[in-house]
Design an enzyme around this catalytic site. Structure first.
Site, mmCIF file in Angstrom:
data_model
loop_
_atom_site.group_PDB
_atom_site.id
_atom_site.type_symbol
_atom_site.label_atom_id
_atom_site.label_comp_id
_atom_site.label_asym_id
_atom_site.label_seq_id
_atom_site.Cartn_x
_atom_site.Cartn_y
_atom_site.Cartn_z
ATOM 1 N N ASN A 1 0.841 -1.242 0.015
ATOM 2 C CA ASN A 1 -0.064 0.010 -0.059
ATOM 3 C C ASN A 1 0.843 1.331 0.054
ATOM 4 O O ASN A 1 2.010 1.163 0.498
ATOM 5 C CB ASN A 1 -0.806 0.102 1.042
ATOM 6 N N GLU B 1 -1.413 1.119 -5.458
ATOM 7 C CA GLU B 1 -1.039 2.302 -5.906
ATOM 8 C C GLU B 1 -0.334 2.425 -7.260
ATOM 9 O O GLU B 1 -0.282 3.280 -8.036
ATOM 10 C CB GLU B 1 -1.130 3.234 -4.999
ATOM 11 N N TYR C 1 0.856 10.518 3.997
ATOM 12 C CA TYR C 1 0.307 10.830 5.523
ATOM 13 C C TYR C 1 1.582 11.729 5.817
ATOM 14 O O TYR C 1 2.746 11.120 5.817
ATOM 15 C CB TYR C 1 0.346 9.676 6.467
ATOM 16 N N ARG C 2 1.223 12.861 6.322
ATOM 17 C CA ARG C 2 2.245 13.879 6.678
ATOM 18 C C ARG C 2 3.001 13.197 7.933
ATOM 19 O O ARG C 2 2.561 12.504 8.775
ATOM 20 C CB ARG C 2 1.482 15.174 7.251
ATOM 21 N N TRP D 1 -1.085 8.475 9.771
ATOM 22 C CA TRP D 1 -2.197 7.791 9.004
ATOM 23 C C TRP D 1 -3.473 7.985 9.955
ATOM 24 O O TRP D 1 -3.703 7.403 10.950
ATOM 25 C CB TRP D 1 -1.790 6.257 8.634
ATOM 26 N N ASP E 1 -3.774 22.678 8.592
ATOM 27 C CA ASP E 1 -4.070 21.695 7.593
ATOM 28 C C ASP E 1 -4.899 22.144 6.338
ATOM 29 O O ASP E 1 -5.106 23.413 6.227
ATOM 30 C CB ASP E 1 -4.905 20.590 8.198
HETATM 31 C C1 LIG Z 1 -0.865 16.886 0.671
HETATM 32 C C2 LIG Z 1 -1.447 15.565 1.374
HETATM 33 C C3 LIG Z 1 -1.249 15.236 2.928
HETATM 34 C C4 LIG Z 1 -2.148 14.197 3.300
HETATM 35 N N1 LIG Z 1 -1.903 14.017 4.587
HETATM 36 C C5 LIG Z 1 -2.696 12.932 5.165
HETATM 37 C C6 LIG Z 1 -2.449 12.491 6.708
HETATM 38 O O1 LIG Z 1 -1.527 13.241 7.393
HETATM 39 N N2 LIG Z 1 -3.177 11.415 6.969
HETATM 40 C C7 LIG Z 1 -3.916 10.688 6.121
HETATM 41 O O2 LIG Z 1 -4.484 9.963 6.860
HETATM 42 N N3 LIG Z 1 -4.541 11.242 4.981
HETATM 43 C C8 LIG Z 1 -3.541 12.114 4.388
HETATM 44 N N4 LIG Z 1 -4.027 12.564 2.955
HETATM 45 C C9 LIG Z 1 -5.077 11.852 2.370
HETATM 46 C C10 LIG Z 1 -4.454 10.498 2.040
HETATM 47 O O3 LIG Z 1 -3.072 10.676 1.217
HETATM 48 C C11 LIG Z 1 -5.347 9.841 1.072
HETATM 49 O O4 LIG Z 1 -6.625 9.632 1.666
HETATM 50 C C12 LIG Z 1 -4.848 8.459 0.631
HETATM 51 O O5 LIG Z 1 -5.802 7.612 -0.402
HETATM 52 C C13 LIG Z 1 -4.598 7.428 1.687
HETATM 53 O O6 LIG Z 1 -4.400 6.313 0.834
HETATM 54 P P1 LIG Z 1 -4.528 4.905 1.714
HETATM 55 O O7 LIG Z 1 -6.018 4.782 1.788
HETATM 56 O O8 LIG Z 1 -3.917 3.708 0.718
HETATM 57 O O9 LIG Z 1 -4.105 4.782 3.093
HETATM 58 C C14 LIG Z 1 -3.130 13.606 2.463
HETATM 59 C C15 LIG Z 1 -3.288 13.779 1.230
HETATM 60 C C16 LIG Z 1 -2.471 14.824 0.521
HETATM 61 C C17 LIG Z 1 -2.722 15.066 -0.714
#
Ligand SMILES: Cc1cc2nc3c(=O)[nH]c(=O)nc-3n(C[C@H](O)[C@H](O)[C@H](O)COP(=O)(O)O)c2cc1C
Length: 600
Positions: A171, A235, A175-176, A189, A284
Site C-alpha cells: 500500500n 497504487e 500521510y504527513r 495515518w 491543515d
Molecule cells: C498533501 C496531502 C497530505 C495528506 N496527509 C494525510 C495525512 O496526514 N493523513 C492521512 O490519513 N491522509 C492524508 N492525506 C490523504 C491520503 O493521502 C489519502 O486519503 C490516500 O488515499 C490514503 O491512502 P490509503 O487509503 O492507501 O491509506 C493527504 C493527502 C494529501 C494530498
C-alpha cells in the site's frame, strides 16, 4: 509524456515557463509558506517554486509543483484532467471481444496494461547514491518545513508511505510526518486509511510493521499515493497506468520493502506497535489547524538519497492551494469507477470551499422516486466518499460547472421540509464541527426534479420585503451582538440572509432566539457567522462547510437558521475548536518587503 523522476518533471515545468527559481536565501520556517501561499492564490495557481538557497539546508526545496490543473495534468501524462479521466473511462468500458478483429483491436490495450505493473531494477538505484545507516541517520538533513505559526514542529508534507498487508500486498499512502528528532517522526495515518489498517493488523498478529517512505518520486507515483484506491489494490499499478510505463523499484537497504528507484530521498524504518507520541498541531488543508493528538512513531533505520536531491514539499491551508489540484485529479480519475457502482451518476464536483470531505455535489440521471436518496446512501457507503459530510444531488450536470448557478438552483428548488435528509456516520479526522471526533451527523440535499411517485414540493415560504439594513435593525431590537447583515441572492425563492454576530462567549442559541423573536424567519434562510466580511462569498461558503454540524447547527422549523459560528462549551461543544490558520504579521511584512527580490 511519462517522467522518470521528479527532476525531469521539474525540467519540463521550467521549459514550459511553469517554474520560478528563487535564488535568494529563504527560511523554511514560515517564509517558504508565505511565498508559496501567495503563489498558490495567483490566477491558475501561479508557478511551481524551486527554492535553491534554503537556510540550513544543502538541498533545494520544490513547492507548488502540482499547484494548477495544467501542471497536475502534465504530471499525469496529459494535457488536462478531463482527458486523464477519459483514459480511465476507456479502460473500464472495454468489452468482451467476440470476433477475431475485436480481439486484435484489444492487443494494444493489453500491452499497455502490462506496462502498469512495477518492475524491480538491479544495480545501484539513484535513490541510494548516498546511504546513511546507524549513527549516520540524521533527519536534520531534510529541509522539512514549519508551515504555519502554531505548527507543532517541522513536517514532511509530500511523503509516499509504503507498507504491506499480511499477504505482502503493497500500500502507498500520503500521510504527513512530523520530524521529532534525528531518527524519529510521527506517522499521521488516519484510522480510516489503509496504512493504519495494515498497522493495526500487524499489531494484532504481532508482525513487525516495516515502513519505507519515498520523498520525491516521479509525479505519477506522488499523485497515486494520495489516490483513494480500493483496499488491496497497489497504487503503483495506477501510477504505471497513468505514466504508461512501469514504475522501477529498488530494494531497500534495511527493511524488506521496495521503493521507486528514482526517488530523491527514501526513509526506511519501522513503527512500534505500542508507542504513540503527541503529533501536531498542524495547519491543515481545511484552512484550520488540526489539533495535536497521539499518533504512532516511525523509527528510521536508514536515510538514502540522490547526491543532489531535490526536496519536494507542499504547503496546505485555506484553499485554493496545491492539494486542490491533486483532489481535482482524484475527482476525475475516480469518476469512471464510481459510475460503475452507481451508474446513474453523470458527474461529481467537490468544490474547493468544501475542502473535499465537507461537500460533494452529484449530478444524476433520475428515473424513479427516491433515487437521489439512493445515490446519497451509495456515496456514504463508498470507500473515502463515506467521509463526506454533505451530499448534494442535482439532475443537471451543467450546474456542477458553475458554483453560483448551483447555489441559486438549490435556493430556488429545495423544500427544506422534504428535501433535506439528516443521517449519521463516519467523518473525516479533520472534521472539527461534530461534537465527537470521527463520527457525527451528515446532510443529504435532494435538489433534483420530482419524479412520478414523489410528493410535490411545498410552495416557497419565504418572501423578502426588507433590506439587509432593515433586517439588522430589527435583529438589534430583539437582541445584542448583531454586527452586520447582508442579503445574498435576494430574488431567489429562498434568499440568503447573512448575519454576523459577536458571540462573546454566549451560546448560539441566544442569537437564534433573537432571530426568531424578530419575526423575520419568513424573509429567507438565515446563516450566522462570527464577525466576518459578509461580502466575501468564498470565505462564507468555506466557513459554512467547515463549521456546521448538520444536526446541531441547521434548524428547520418555522424558518431555517444555519449556524456557521465557532462553537464552544456554552454550545455544549466540549471538544477543542481549532483556530483558523493565519500567517504571522512579521513574516507577511518580511516577504512583502522582498517581493521584487523573490520574483513575486
Ligand atoms: C498533501 C496531502 C497530505 C495528506 N496527509 C494525510 C495525512 O496526514 N493523513 C492521512 O490519513 N491522509 C492524508 N492525506 C490523504 C491520503 O493521502 C489519502 O486519503 C490516500 O488515499 C490514503 O491512502 P490509503 O487509503 O492507501 O491509506 C493527504 C493527502 C494529501 C494530498
Amino acid at each position: 509524456m511519462a517522467f522518470d523522476d521528479l527532476r525531469s518533471f521539474v525540467s519540463e515545468l521550467e521549459r514550459r515557463g511553469e517554474l520560478l527559481r528563487v535564488r535568494s536565501l529563504v527560511s523554511r520556517d514560515l517564509e517558504i509558506t508565505e511565498i508559496t501561499d501567495r503563489m498558490s492564490k495567483l490566477p491558475n495557481g501561479g508557478r511551481a517554486l524551486l527554492f535553491e538557497n534554503v537556510e540550513g539546508s544543502r538541498f533545494p526545496v520544490l513547492t507548488n509543483a502540482f499547484g494548477s490543473e495544467r501542471r497536475t495534468a502534465l504530471a499525469l501524462g496529459s494535457t488536462d484532467l478531463e482527458a486523464v479521466g477519459d483514459r480511465v473511462s476507456d479502460l473500464l468500458r472495454t468489452e468482451m471481444p467476440r470476433t477475431l478483429g475485436q480481439k486484435a483491436a484489444l492487443a494494444p490495450m493489453a500491452m499497455s496494461l502490462l506496462k502498469c505493473f512495477p518492475k524491480t531494477s538491479r544495480g545501484r538505484a539513484p535513490c541510494q547514491e548516498v546511504v546513511l545507516k546507524g549513527d549516520d541517520v540524521d533527519l536534520g538533513i531534510l529541509p522539512a518545513l514549519k508551515s504555519w505559526p502554531q505548527d507543532g514542529g517541522r513536517f514532511i508534507t509530500l511523503p509516499a508511505v509504503f507498507t504491506k498487508d499480511a499477504d505482502g500486498k503493497r500500500n502507498v499512502g500520503m500521510y504527513r510526518m512530523q520530524v521529532f528528532d534525528k531518527t524519529t517522526t510521527g506517522m499521521h495515518w488516519h484510522v480510516h486509511k489503509d496504512g493504519a489498517l495494515n498497522f493495526s493488523d500487524d499489531r494484532r498478529s504481532g508482525r513487525r510493521t516495516e515502513v519505507a517512505v519515498a520523498i520525491g518520486c516521479d509525479p505519477a507515483v506522488m499523485y497515486a499515493a494520495t489516490a483513494p484506491m480500493p483496499q488491496g489494490l497497489d497504487e503503483l499499478i495506477l501510477a504505471g497506468f497513468l505514466r504508461g510505463s512501469p514504475v522501477r523499484l529498488a530494494k531497500c537497504v534495511t527493511v524488506d520493502m521496495e521503493v521507486p528507484a528514482a526517488s530523491e530521498f527514501v526513509l526506511e524504518g519501522y513503527v512500534d506497535h505500542d508507542e504513540t507520541r503527541l503529533e501536531g498541531p498542524f495547519g491543515d488543508h481545511t484552512g484550520y489547524y488540526s489539533l495535536a493528538d497521539m499518533y504512532p512513531v516511525l523509527h528510521v533505520t536508514a536515510v538514502t538519497h540522490r547526491r543532489d536531491a531535490i526536496y519536494p514539499a507542499t504547503v496546505v491551508g485555506r484553499p485554493p492551494m496545491e492539494d486542490c489540484y491533486l483532489a481535482k485529479a482524484t475527482e476525475r480519475v475516480f469518476l469512471p469507477p464510481l459510475r460503475m457502482l452507481v451508474p446513474e451518476i453523470d458527474d461529481i464536483w467537490m468544490p474547493w470551499e468544501g475542502v473535499f470531505h465537507n461537500i460533494v455535489a452529484v449530478a444524476i440521471s433520475k428515473r424513479y422516486p427516491g433515487q437521489a436518496r439512493k445515490v446519497m446512501s451509495s456515496m456514504w457507503g463508498n470507500n473515502q466518499m463515506s467521509l463526506a459530510k454533505m451530499v448534494l444531488v442535482v439532475d443537471d450536470a451543467s450546474l456542477l460547472k458553475d458554483g453560483r448557478r448551483l447555489l441559486r438552483h438549490v435556493l430556488d428548488t429545495v423544500d427544506f421540509a422534504s428535501d433535506v435528509t439528516l443521517t449519521d456516520g463516519v467523518l473525516d479526522v479533520l472534521d472539527h464541527s461534530a461534537p465527537a471526533p470521527l463520527r457525527g451527523s451528515k446532510l443529504g440535499v435532494d435538489a433534483t426534479a420530482r419524479a412520478a411517485g414523489e410528493d410535490a414540493r411545498r410552495r416557497p415560504r419565504f418572501k423578502l420585503t426588507m433590506s439587509g439594513q432593515g433586517v439588522l435593525d430589527a435583529l438589534r431590537s430583539s437582541g445584542d451582538g448583531f454586527l452586520g447583515c447582508r442579503v445574498a441572492m435576494p430574488d431567489a425563492k429562498a434568499p440568503l440572509i447573512l448575519v454576523s454576530v459577536d458571540k462573546g462567549g454566549a451560546p448560539s442559541q441566544r442569537f437564534k432566539e433573537a432571530i426568531r423573536a424578530s419575526g423575520l424567519l419568513d424573509q429567507g434562510v438565515f446563516v450566522m457567522y462570527d464577525g466576518v466580511d459578509l461580502s466575501d462569498g468564498r470565505l462564507l461558503l468555506w466557513k459554512m462547510f467547515n463549521n456546521v454540524d448538520p444536526e446541531r447547527d441547521i434548524t428547520i422549523d418555522d424558518g431555517v437558521i444555519i449556524d456557521a459560528t465557532r462553537k464552544g462549551l456554552a454550545d455544549g461543544h466540549a471538544r477543542e475548536w481549532p483556530d483558523e490558520i493565519v500567517m504571522s504579521p512579521d513574516i507577511v511584512s518580511r516577504v512583502e518587503a522582498r517581493r521584487g527580490e523573490l520574483g513575486l
